[in-house]
Design a protein around this motif. Structure first.
Motif, short mmCIF file in Angstrom:
data_model
loop_
_atom_site.label_atom_id
_atom_site.label_comp_id
_atom_site.label_asym_id
_atom_site.label_seq_id
_atom_site.Cartn_x
_atom_site.Cartn_y
_atom_site.Cartn_z
N UNK A 1 0.81 -1.20 0.00
CA UNK A 1 0.00 0.00 0.00
C UNK A 1 0.85 1.26 0.00
N UNK A 2 0.28 2.35 -0.45
CA UNK A 2 1.01 3.61 -0.48
C UNK A 2 1.67 3.84 -1.83
N UNK A 3 2.10 5.08 -2.05
CA UNK A 3 2.66 5.45 -3.35
C UNK A 3 3.97 4.75 -3.66
N UNK A 4 4.74 4.43 -2.62
CA UNK A 4 6.07 3.83 -2.83
C UNK A 4 6.16 2.39 -2.38
N UNK A 5 5.06 1.81 -1.94
CA UNK A 5 5.02 0.39 -1.60
C UNK A 5 6.01 -0.01 -0.52
N UNK A 6 6.66 -1.19 -0.68
CA UNK A 6 7.50 -1.74 0.39
C UNK A 6 8.65 -0.83 0.81
N UNK A 7 9.19 -0.03 -0.11
CA UNK A 7 10.33 0.81 0.23
C UNK A 7 10.05 1.70 1.43
N UNK A 8 8.94 2.44 1.37
CA UNK A 8 8.61 3.38 2.44
C UNK A 8 7.97 2.69 3.63
N UNK A 9 7.10 1.72 3.39
CA UNK A 9 6.41 1.05 4.50
C UNK A 9 7.42 0.33 5.40
N UNK A 10 8.40 -0.31 4.81
CA UNK A 10 9.38 -1.06 5.61
C UNK A 10 10.39 -0.11 6.25
N UNK A 11 10.78 0.94 5.54
CA UNK A 11 11.66 1.93 6.15
C UNK A 11 10.97 2.61 7.33
N UNK A 12 9.67 2.85 7.21
CA UNK A 12 8.92 3.43 8.31
C UNK A 12 8.85 2.51 9.51
N UNK A 13 8.67 1.22 9.25
CA UNK A 13 8.64 0.25 10.36
C UNK A 13 9.99 0.20 11.05
N UNK A 14 11.06 0.27 10.28
CA UNK A 14 12.40 0.27 10.86
C UNK A 14 12.61 1.49 11.76
N UNK A 15 12.17 2.63 11.28
CA UNK A 15 12.29 3.86 12.06
C UNK A 15 11.47 3.77 13.35
N UNK B 1 9.44 -11.63 -2.36
CA UNK B 1 10.80 -11.27 -2.77
C UNK B 1 11.10 -9.78 -2.61
N UNK B 2 10.15 -8.94 -3.00
CA UNK B 2 10.35 -7.49 -2.86
C UNK B 2 10.41 -7.07 -1.40
N UNK B 3 9.54 -7.66 -0.58
CA UNK B 3 9.51 -7.32 0.84
C UNK B 3 10.80 -7.72 1.53
N UNK B 4 11.25 -8.92 1.27
CA UNK B 4 12.48 -9.39 1.93
C UNK B 4 13.70 -8.60 1.45
N UNK C 1 -2.83 -10.65 14.74
CA UNK C 1 -2.22 -9.33 14.86
C UNK C 1 -3.13 -8.46 15.70
N UNK C 2 -2.54 -7.46 16.36
CA UNK C 2 -3.32 -6.56 17.22
C UNK C 2 -3.94 -5.42 16.43
N UNK C 3 -3.38 -5.12 15.26
CA UNK C 3 -3.88 -4.02 14.44
C UNK C 3 -3.34 -4.19 13.03
N UNK C 4 -4.00 -3.53 12.07
CA UNK C 4 -3.54 -3.53 10.68
C UNK C 4 -3.27 -2.10 10.25
N UNK C 5 -2.26 -1.93 9.38
CA UNK C 5 -1.89 -0.62 8.86
C UNK C 5 -1.72 -0.72 7.36
N UNK C 6 -2.31 0.25 6.64
CA UNK C 6 -2.16 0.29 5.19
C UNK C 6 -2.11 1.73 4.71
N UNK C 7 -1.35 1.95 3.66
CA UNK C 7 -1.32 3.25 3.01
C UNK C 7 -2.04 3.22 1.68
N UNK D 1 6.08 9.73 4.07
CA UNK D 1 7.50 9.38 4.11
C UNK D 1 7.72 8.31 5.18
N UNK D 2 8.93 7.73 5.27
CA UNK D 2 9.19 6.80 6.38
C UNK D 2 8.87 7.40 7.75
N UNK D 3 9.15 8.69 7.90
CA UNK D 3 8.81 9.37 9.15
C UNK D 3 7.30 9.33 9.39
#
Length: 349
Positions: free
Chosen positions: A13-27, A44-47, A99-105, A308-310
């Motif tokens: 989900x979101x305009x940039x897909x896994x790149x931003x969603x995963x960077x945001x989770x890391x942050x 494959x893309x997520x990993x 899961x306790x909650x779901x998040x999507x962009x 953004x990831x932030x």
């Protein structure tokens, strides 16, 4: 893996897909190391993205989804593909208590439709509402709902939104008795639609609820910091939200243009930079990212598609806070209290 809240994330989900969603989770994980994530998407893309963020690797699971929801896809079409899409699978994880909650962009309409179908509305709630935090000049943000889930609402819907919004304010803003107002074309009691007047009458009588009803507010007062929860129908709420976002962009663009107009203006910009940076931070939508669907038997949060990831990290922190504070339980308790008093006073609604 033991730890804090587990959040199911629609990685596609979101305009940039896994790149931003995963960077945001890391942050988010750097700030709150107890978090756990399950990413749903093209494995494959997520990993590949997870490999870029070493801190995530011991805190995540990945579930492959063969499909994703398109931004322009109609909710009716999305529902038919719920079981095979990253968005639908993330929501289903909440339904099945994995899961306790779901998040999507992703697509807001599809997310709302699939969430409502999978999780159903809570007892005492006729319609779920979309709520978000907006910046103000006060010490805290203001919560506004509904922001687009319901274009038409009756008095009972508005009262339910008020109860849910107050529970959200108690959870996220830490307020014991949030100040609640109804959005109207004036503050006088005689102004507004019959639905607004009826909702106001019901809320004035509900002094036993953990909220303080302060009557009506107008659109130009939303950012003044004089109210904690603003309640309206989704049609008016969405217009108000888009107008506020557009005004914020107008102000920042106008300032940018003004400071580039002459050498003197450029010199003024240099002197004003600290104050302008403060303005930029205050108006940055990434600092207020994370709208929640309230009134469902489970927690689903919508991240802005262009976050953004932030911004994603902020949405994750909002989600985790609601999980930890049991917002669904709080809403249920307040609704039970409201219905019990209504029944005692002879109302069957």
């Amino acid at each position: 893996m033991d730890g804090g809240p587990r959040i199911a994330i629609d990685a596609m989900g979101g305009d940039s897909g896994p790149t931003v969603m995963i960077a945001g989770a890391s942050r988010a994980l750097r700030k709150d190391p107890s978090l756990l994530f399950t990413f749903y998407g093209d494995e494959p893309r997520v990993r590949e993205e997870i490999e870029r963020h070493k801190n995530l690797q011991s805190r995540v699971d990945v579930v492959h989804s063969p499909e994703s929801i398109e931004p322009s896809e109609k909710p009716s079409q999305a529902i038919r593909r719920a079981r095979t899409t990253s968005m639908g699978m993330a929501i289903n994880a909440v339904k099945e208590e994995r899961a306790d909650a779901a998040l999507s962009g992703g697509n807001t309409g599809a997310l709302m439709a699939m969430s409502k179908l999978a999780l159903r509305t809570m007892p005492g709630i006729d319609r779920p509402a979309l709520a978000a935090l907006l910046p103000t000049l006060g010490e805290t943000d203001v919560i506004m709902l509904d922001l687009g889930a319901n274009t038409e609402c009756d008095a009972q819907n508005l009262v339910q939104f008020a109860v849910m919004g107050a529970a959200y304010a108690r959870t996220v803003l830490g307020l014991a008795r949030p100040r609640v107002k109804l959005l109207n074309i004036g503050t006088e009691e005689l102004k507004g639609t019959d639905e607004l007047k009826a909702a106001a009458a019901l809320l004035r009588e509900a002094d036993y609820l953990p909220l303080r009803f302060d009557g009506f507010t107008e659109g130009d007062q939303l950012s003044r910091g004089q109210v904690d929860v603003v309640v309206t129908d989704g049609f008016s709420g969405n217009i108000a939200l888009k107008t506020a976002e557009g005004t914020a962009r107008f102000v920042t663009d106008l300032l940018r243009r003004a400071f580039k107009s002459s050498l003197r203006s450029k010199a003024g910009f240099a002197l004003s930079a600290p104050a302008l940076n403060l303005l930029k931070v205050h108006l940055d939508p990434n600092n207020h990212n994370g709208a929640v669907f309230l009134g469902l038997n489970g927690l689903v949060v919508k991240s802005h598609g262009g976050a953004t990831p932030k911004g994603v990290a902020n949405a994750i922190h909002v989600t985790a806070s609601m999980v930890r504070h049991g917002i669904t339980r709080k809403i249920g308790d307040d609704l039970d209290n409201f219905r019990a008093h209504a029944f005692a006073n002879g109302s069957t609604k």
